[in-house]
Design a protein around this motif. Structure first.
Motif, PDB file in Angstrom:
ATOM      1  N   LEU A  89       0.683  -1.120   0.044  1.00  0.00           N
ATOM      2  CA  LEU A  89       0.189   0.059   0.031  1.00  0.00           C
ATOM      3  C   LEU A  89       0.971   1.408   0.075  1.00  0.00           C
ATOM      4  O   LEU A  89       1.800   1.420   0.823  1.00  0.00           O
ATOM      5  CB  LEU A  89      -0.815  -0.037   1.291  1.00  0.00           C
ATOM      6  N   GLY A  90       0.684   2.102  -0.735  1.00  0.00           N
ATOM      7  CA  GLY A  90       1.420   3.424  -1.111  1.00  0.00           C
ATOM      8  C   GLY A  90       2.874   3.186  -1.401  1.00  0.00           C
ATOM      9  O   GLY A  90       3.706   3.938  -1.352  1.00  0.00           O
ATOM     10  N   ASP A  91       2.690   2.330  -2.416  1.00  0.00           N
ATOM     11  CA  ASP A  91       4.191   2.063  -3.150  1.00  0.00           C
ATOM     12  C   ASP A  91       5.188   2.088  -2.423  1.00  0.00           C
ATOM     13  O   ASP A  91       6.337   2.425  -2.327  1.00  0.00           O
ATOM     14  CB  ASP A  91       4.323   3.167  -4.268  1.00  0.00           C
ATOM     15  N   GLY A  92       5.203   0.953  -1.221  1.00  0.00           N
ATOM     16  CA  GLY A  92       6.429   0.843  -0.105  1.00  0.00           C
ATOM     17  C   GLY A  92       6.773   2.087   0.539  1.00  0.00           C
ATOM     18  O   GLY A  92       7.799   2.450   0.761  1.00  0.00           O
ATOM     19  N   ASP A  93       5.740   2.562   1.118  1.00  0.00           N
ATOM     20  CA  ASP A  93       6.005   3.813   1.918  1.00  0.00           C
ATOM     21  C   ASP A  93       6.362   3.712   3.484  1.00  0.00           C
ATOM     22  O   ASP A  93       6.911   4.505   4.174  1.00  0.00           O
ATOM     23  CB  ASP A  93       4.444   4.564   2.283  1.00  0.00           C
ATOM     24  N   GLU A  95       8.810   3.246   6.173  1.00  0.00           N
ATOM     25  CA  GLU A  95      10.183   3.635   6.094  1.00  0.00           C
ATOM     26  C   GLU A  95      11.128   3.346   7.585  1.00  0.00           C
ATOM     27  O   GLU A  95      10.361   2.973   8.542  1.00  0.00           O
ATOM     28  CB  GLU A  95      10.265   5.075   5.895  1.00  0.00           C
ATOM     29  N   GLY A  96      12.423   3.382   7.550  1.00  0.00           N
ATOM     30  CA  GLY A  96      13.052   3.067   8.923  1.00  0.00           C
ATOM     31  C   GLY A  96      14.261   2.481   8.515  1.00  0.00           C
ATOM     32  O   GLY A  96      14.893   2.607   7.270  1.00  0.00           O
ATOM     33  N   GLU A  97      14.951   1.766   9.422  1.00  0.00           N
ATOM     34  CA  GLU A  97      16.117   1.113   9.117  1.00  0.00           C
ATOM     35  C   GLU A  97      16.233  -0.235   9.834  1.00  0.00           C
ATOM     36  O   GLU A  97      15.672  -0.248  11.059  1.00  0.00           O
ATOM     37  CB  GLU A  97      17.421   1.992   9.851  1.00  0.00           C
ATOM     38  N   VAL A  98      16.724  -1.163   9.341  1.00  0.00           N
ATOM     39  CA  VAL A  98      17.137  -2.506   9.778  1.00  0.00           C
ATOM     40  C   VAL A  98      18.607  -2.608   9.806  1.00  0.00           C
ATOM     41  O   VAL A  98      19.180  -2.718   8.640  1.00  0.00           O
ATOM     42  CB  VAL A  98      16.228  -3.403   9.278  1.00  0.00           C
ATOM     43  N   ARG A  99      19.097  -3.045  10.703  1.00  0.00           N
ATOM     44  CA  ARG A  99      20.479  -3.462  10.865  1.00  0.00           C
ATOM     45  C   ARG A  99      20.596  -5.059  10.996  1.00  0.00           C
ATOM     46  O   ARG A  99      20.111  -5.512  12.092  1.00  0.00           O
ATOM     47  CB  ARG A  99      21.221  -2.928  12.166  1.00  0.00           C
ATOM     48  N   PHE A 100      20.941  -5.724  10.204  1.00  0.00           N
ATOM     49  CA  PHE A 100      21.008  -6.933   9.745  1.00  0.00           C
ATOM     50  C   PHE A 100      22.577  -7.797   9.744  1.00  0.00           C
ATOM     51  O   PHE A 100      23.265  -7.325   9.133  1.00  0.00           O
ATOM     52  CB  PHE A 100      20.170  -7.291   8.320  1.00  0.00           C
ATOM     53  N   GLY A 101      22.363  -8.804  10.233  1.00  0.00           N
ATOM     54  CA  GLY A 101      23.612  -9.561  10.431  1.00  0.00           C
ATOM     55  C   GLY A 101      23.634 -10.975   9.959  1.00  0.00           C
ATOM     56  O   GLY A 101      22.600 -11.512  10.148  1.00  0.00           O
ATOM     57  N   ALA A 102      24.704 -11.712   9.608  1.00  0.00           N
ATOM     58  CA  ALA A 102      24.776 -12.853   9.079  1.00  0.00           C
ATOM     59  C   ALA A 102      26.030 -13.438   8.912  1.00  0.00           C
ATOM     60  O   ALA A 102      27.124 -12.592   8.685  1.00  0.00           O
ATOM     61  CB  ALA A 102      24.018 -13.139   7.693  1.00  0.00           C
ATOM     62  N   ILE A 114      17.237 -12.168  -1.735  1.00  0.00           N
ATOM     63  CA  ILE A 114      16.168 -11.632  -0.693  1.00  0.00           C
ATOM     64  C   ILE A 114      16.555 -10.172  -0.237  1.00  0.00           C
ATOM     65  O   ILE A 114      15.365  -9.473  -0.319  1.00  0.00           O
ATOM     66  CB  ILE A 114      16.468 -12.569   0.430  1.00  0.00           C
ATOM     67  N   LEU A 115      17.656  -9.999  -0.095  1.00  0.00           N
ATOM     68  CA  LEU A 115      17.783  -8.450   0.143  1.00  0.00           C
ATOM     69  C   LEU A 115      17.787  -7.414  -0.804  1.00  0.00           C
ATOM     70  O   LEU A 115      17.128  -6.392  -0.600  1.00  0.00           O
ATOM     71  CB  LEU A 115      19.361  -8.485   0.823  1.00  0.00           C
ATOM     72  N   GLY A 116      18.114  -7.781  -1.832  1.00  0.00           N
ATOM     73  CA  GLY A 116      18.104  -6.952  -3.238  1.00  0.00           C
ATOM     74  C   GLY A 116      16.403  -6.965  -3.549  1.00  0.00           C
ATOM     75  O   GLY A 116      16.069  -5.611  -3.872  1.00  0.00           O
ATOM     76  N   ALA A 117      15.585  -8.025  -3.622  1.00  0.00           N
ATOM     77  CA  ALA A 117      14.216  -7.757  -3.724  1.00  0.00           C
ATOM     78  C   ALA A 117      13.658  -7.000  -2.649  1.00  0.00           C
ATOM     79  O   ALA A 117      12.651  -6.182  -3.052  1.00  0.00           O
ATOM     80  CB  ALA A 117      13.447  -9.343  -3.878  1.00  0.00           C
ATOM     81  N   ARG A 120      14.526  -3.091  -3.232  1.00  0.00           N
ATOM     82  CA  ARG A 120      13.643  -2.618  -4.497  1.00  0.00           C
ATOM     83  C   ARG A 120      12.245  -2.597  -4.145  1.00  0.00           C
ATOM     84  O   ARG A 120      11.390  -1.614  -4.697  1.00  0.00           O
ATOM     85  CB  ARG A 120      13.316  -3.866  -5.553  1.00  0.00           C
ATOM     86  N   SER A 121      11.761  -3.408  -3.186  1.00  0.00           N
ATOM     87  CA  SER A 121      10.087  -3.220  -2.851  1.00  0.00           C
ATOM     88  C   SER A 121       9.796  -2.155  -1.691  1.00  0.00           C
ATOM     89  O   SER A 121       8.761  -1.632  -1.865  1.00  0.00           O
ATOM     90  CB  SER A 121       9.420  -4.733  -2.319  1.00  0.00           C
ATOM     91  N   HIS A 122      10.937  -1.888  -0.882  1.00  0.00           N
ATOM     92  CA  HIS A 122      10.785  -1.036   0.195  1.00  0.00           C
ATOM     93  C   HIS A 122      11.921  -0.004   0.115  1.00  0.00           C
ATOM     94  O   HIS A 122      12.799  -0.138   0.914  1.00  0.00           O
ATOM     95  CB  HIS A 122      10.763  -1.818   1.441  1.00  0.00           C
ATOM     96  N   PRO A 123      12.095   1.055  -0.831  1.00  0.00           N
ATOM     97  CA  PRO A 123      13.221   1.843  -0.992  1.00  0.00           C
ATOM     98  C   PRO A 123      13.484   2.804   0.129  1.00  0.00           C
ATOM     99  O   PRO A 123      14.441   3.161   0.169  1.00  0.00           O
ATOM    100  CB  PRO A 123      12.825   2.458  -2.415  1.00  0.00           C
ATOM    101  N   ARG A 124      12.276   2.874   1.152  1.00  0.00           N
ATOM    102  CA  ARG A 124      12.511   3.857   2.105  1.00  0.00           C
ATOM    103  C   ARG A 124      13.052   3.079   3.506  1.00  0.00           C
ATOM    104  O   ARG A 124      13.165   3.628   4.533  1.00  0.00           O
ATOM    105  CB  ARG A 124      11.155   4.520   2.342  1.00  0.00           C
ATOM    106  N   ILE A 125      13.181   1.907   3.303  1.00  0.00           N
ATOM    107  CA  ILE A 125      13.885   1.187   4.385  1.00  0.00           C
ATOM    108  C   ILE A 125      15.184   1.082   3.970  1.00  0.00           C
ATOM    109  O   ILE A 125      15.744   0.373   3.072  1.00  0.00           O
ATOM    110  CB  ILE A 125      12.916  -0.136   4.528  1.00  0.00           C
TER     111      ILE A 125
END
Length: 290
Positions: A89-93, A95-102, A114-117, A120-125
């Protein structure tokens, strides 16, 4: 028309599904950023709405009742629809930040698509990725520097995170002759790598002498050393390349590892929860390694 219309609360459904996936009320509470009593209250509310018990609470472990097992796929379907609407909804509105480790080997093999998709789906994250050993990632999370992490853990160890898959480990080398050298030349990562821990524990238990022939934090470096015939290493059976040999019973059996997804306390909603869902959904159907 029924006597009363019941509007199911998505938050209650998420608590129900998370308890089933994590296996305990306590771990579900940690993942959703709530207390255990709060999660228990949510389930009681949901059971009251549905007028059926969802869990059998008589044993030491939490298991679904017959009604709970029948309701599970419906609850997942409703959550999936909810999350899909929120995500699109709202074209991926969102937003925020995720600090991810692996760990590096998991990050390079399973996560790029996974991360690339997701980006692209959530450009504001904003995603910040940290590749490191599992104990180091857990330490960063305990200090509030990570929101989400895929880790390698002990299958029978502390209950941390949501189990994603078990990981059988094997001894590998360029050829079988490497396993007959004494002391055994080991190609390993530095501590605290769990594969190193597995290798040393197995050899020490069997009373076999060994020496570190090649130590590298880089997976690519270890692979190059193995393919050069410099020694013996340990890796998941699923990712052994065709030009290396699995040594089978030539060396002591190795205990399995396990991959788990761990969410920081309070990260059960928003961008972190959204990424966690995408990681789990994709890794559950990950293709077999070549």
């Amino acid at each position: 028309m029924p006597d009363r219309l019941i509007n199911l609360d998505v938050e209650l459904l998420r608590a129900f599904v998370t308890i089933h996936e994590t296996g305990t009320f306590t771990r579900a509470a940690e993942m959703l950023g709530r207390t255990q009593p709060a999660i228990s209250l949510q389930i009681r509310r949901l059971e009251s709405q549905l007028r059926v018990p969802l869990f059998d609470r008589g044993g030491k472990t939490v298991t679904l009742s017959g009604e709970g097992a029948a309701f599970l796929p419906q609850a997942r379907k409703m959550l999936g629809l909810n999350d899909e609407i929120v995500a699109t909804l709202g074209d991926g509105d969102l937003e925020g930040e995720v600090r991810f480790g692996a760990p590096e080997d998991i990050a390079t093999r399973y996560l790029p698509g996974i991360l690339g998709a997701f980006t692209r789906s959530h450009p504001r994250i904003r995603l910040t990725i940290n590749c490191d050993y599992s104990p180091n990632l857990l330490d960063l999370m305990s200090r509030g520097q990570l929101d989400l992490a895929l880790i390698k853990r002990e299958p029978m160890g502390p209950a941390v995170g949501v189990s994603v898959w078990r990981e059988p480990l094997v001894w590998v080398a360029l050829d079988r002759a490497q396993a007959e050298v004494s002391p055994l030349p080991l190609i390993v990562a530095p501590a605290p790598c769990i594969y190193r821990k597995r290798a040393l524990a197995a050899l020490e238990s069997a009373g076999l002498p060994f020496r570190p022939a090649y130590t590298s934090a880089s997976v690519a470096g270890q692979m190059a050393a193995l393919k050069s015939g410099l020694g013996v290493g340990v890796m998941p059976a699923a990712i052994v390349p065709r030009d290396l040999m699995i040594l089978g019973d030539a060396l002591p059996e190795l205990a399995d590892g396990e991959i788990a997804l761990v969410t920081a306390r309070g990260g059960g909603t928003g961008p972190t929860a959204l990424l966690a869902k995408e990681v789990l959904r994709n890794l559950e159907r990950r293709p077999p390694a070549s």
